[in-house]
Scaffold this motif. Structure first.
Motif, PDB file in Angstrom:
ATOM      1  N   TYR A 384       6.638  -3.361   1.373  1.00  0.00           N
ATOM      2  CA  TYR A 384       5.303  -3.076   1.903  1.00  0.00           C
ATOM      3  C   TYR A 384       4.527  -2.159   0.955  1.00  0.00           C
ATOM      4  O   TYR A 384       3.333  -2.373   0.697  1.00  0.00           O
ATOM      5  CB  TYR A 384       5.453  -2.440   3.284  1.00  0.00           C
ATOM      6  N   LEU A 388       1.036  -2.885  -0.889  1.00  0.00           N
ATOM      7  CA  LEU A 388      -0.115  -2.036  -0.579  1.00  0.00           C
ATOM      8  C   LEU A 388      -0.816  -1.569  -1.851  1.00  0.00           C
ATOM      9  O   LEU A 388      -2.039  -1.656  -1.972  1.00  0.00           O
ATOM     10  CB  LEU A 388       0.352  -0.835   0.241  1.00  0.00           C
ATOM     11  N   ALA A 396      -0.783  -6.069   2.309  1.00  0.00           N
ATOM     12  CA  ALA A 396       0.439  -5.356   2.686  1.00  0.00           C
ATOM     13  C   ALA A 396       0.811  -5.649   4.133  1.00  0.00           C
ATOM     14  O   ALA A 396       1.990  -5.810   4.463  1.00  0.00           O
ATOM     15  CB  ALA A 396       0.247  -3.862   2.482  1.00  0.00           C
TER      16      ALA A 396
END
Length: 498
Positions: A384, A388, A396
């Motif tokens: 993640y 991001l 994300a």
């Protein structure tokens, strides 16, 4: 930096049944190879039994740039595995009647503002001293490039004016400050520097010719280089010397303290120490036994720590004594099964995950027992985080929601998500990093709504982003869940007062 494993399986001395020994070797080799190939081990392990090296295995590089492989002769930072050595130095002074365990520390340091604290309390982490790392936070923040000496840190302790976490002997609380003072005590009583005392009274008698205490202010020695992945959203290991200390915490400011850490050795030298200690060459058997006996607190209860040693009684009837060490970029362990006369020596200069599980598995395999397999699932938080930073919050979120149900291949950890948020607040420098931090820590409150820490961390990020009212509400939520969060209460008070 390209990740590369150099795998080296060494010898097994067949001091027990040859077929059983070969089977144990194969199980250990297979386990450690899987760990290394999945980024769970980059270092070296050695096992001794009845004073002899019966197994060794190395993986990866001590120096990736020079392609120097890890080995049982690699010098490395012991971190807190230094503490049994510091405790031993003090106990030698007790043995030679230079001091007593019951002596108040202020007998040797008249300005020491804690009259109830004794040498025994410092050895057993029951003194109640303020946490070194806590009371130095503001000082380090104002002196980011400074490397502090023992004497300077002792001066900052005096500035606490006798403030204690609890009365001496009431609780157990791990204290680097206590062991720093013990090193000063050795110097005070012996009239020698701590480095010289350790060389003359411990290293030389034990035949530890490759071991030393790093002198205050000296550069990093030519030993195993420590490596880390700097943040949750990075994927490449970087060496500690290459990182800028003011942005990435590397333990540089407290990295030259003597007593709690900062000893360097090799696995072979640690085996020599183990043999010398249990043969009576370094300390008499009565004091050694006492050092490996659980401390008794004021209320009569025991805690499984003696003088520099953790003590464990396992379900198989074995008595284990050990100390582990952790500093940024390295983990280390010296664990002795006293019942089997078997010792595991270990270091990993990538601070790889599943540290205690690896040690336990090695111990179980050595004694013909089964063990849980390593969790080889990947971190959902790291996946993640990279999404991001690379493509933003929406991408994300898609990655997170796609992978979160794949529990066979990914795991989710609250603390990792929390650390990601702190990485983005404190270390990131790219545009929008504060918005990303708030996004991460907001998600953590949704994922773990019963955790006071998630709201406290989210409040911190909101406050840093200038969102005062939102931060106040989140601090209030955190305190509702955990009324004992004193730091959160202080932060809330400061916000309201603005």
């Amino acid at each position: 930096m390209k990740r590369f494993h150099f795998l080296l399986s060494l010898h097994v001395v067949l001091i027990f049944n040859p077929l059983k020994a070969q089977e144990i070797k194969q199980r250990l080799d297979s386990f450690l190879a899987i760990a290394a190939n999945n980024d769970y081990f980059n270092g070296c392990v050695m096992v001794s039994e009845k004073g002899k090296n019966i197994y060794s295995y190395a993986a990866g590089y001590a120096d990736e740039e020079k392609k120097t492989p890890n080995s049982i002769n690699t010098c490395f930072n012991l971190a807190s595995v230094s503490k049994p050595f510091t405790a031993l130095a003090v106990l030698q002074l007790v043995q030679h009647r230079k001091c007593k365990l019951s002596d108040p520390v202020m007998k040797y340091f008249p300005d020491f503002p804690y009259p109830a604290i004794t040498v025994r309390h410092l050895l057993s982490h029951t003194g109640g001293l303020p946490q070194l790392e806590r009371f130095m936070d503001d000082v380090i923040e104002a002196n980011k490039d400074k490397i502090f000496t023992n004497e300077e840190l002792y001066g900052y302790l005096l500035a606490q004016k006798g403030k204690m976490k609890f009365p001496a002997g009431e609780k157990w609380d791990y204290s680097n400050m206590g062991y720093l003072i013990l090193a000063l005590l050795v110097e005070k009583i012996s009239g020698q520097s701590f480095e010289k005392y350790m060389e003359q009274k411990i290293f030389r008698p034990a035949g530890m010719n490759s071991s030393f205490i790093r002198s205050a202010g000296s550069p990093e020695p030519d030993c195993a280089i420590r490596y880390i992945i700097p943040s949750m959203y990075d994927s490449v290991y970087l060496s500690i010397p290459s990182l800028y200390n003011t942005k990435i915490y590397t333990h540089k400011n407290l990295g030259n303290t003597r007593g709690p850490g900062n000893m360097f050795s090799t696995l072979e030298d640690l085996m020599r120490f183990d043999n010398a200690l249990y043969s009576g060459k370094l300390l008499d058997t009565t004091l050694l036994r006492e050092s490996q006996t659980p401390v008794t607190l004021n209320n009569g209860k025991q805690h499984n720590y003696g003088f520099g040693w953790n003590i464990v009684y396992n379900q198989f009837g074995d008595t284990l004594v050990y100390h582990d060490g952790h500093v940024v970029g390295i983990v280390a362990m010296m664990l002795k099964n006293k019942t089997k006369d078997q010792t595991i020596f270990f270091y990993d200069n990538h601070s790889s995950e599943a540290f205690f599980q690896k040690i336990n598995t090695i111990s179980h395999f050595l004694n013909g027992r089964g063990a849980k397999p390593l969790r080889l699932t990947k971190s959902l938080v790291k996946a993640y985080a990279r999404a991001l930073v690379e493509k933003g919050p929406d991408y994300a979120a898609v990655v997170f929601n796609t992978l979160k149900s794949d529990t066979a291949n990914y795991y989710l950890d609250e603390l990792e998500m929390n650390n990601l948020g702190y990485n983005l607040v404190n270390n990131a420098e790219f545009e929008g990093h504060m918005q990303f931090a708030c996004e991460v820590l907001k998600l953590n409150t949704i994922l773990f709504p019963k955790s006071a820490n998630t709201y406290d961390s989210y409040a911190m990020a909101l406050s840093s982003a200038g969102k005062k009212q939102e931060a106040i509400i989140m601090y209030q939520k955190a305190l509702l869940l955990n009324p004992n969060n004193e730091q959160g209460r202080i932060a809330l008070g400061k916000l309201i007062a603005k």
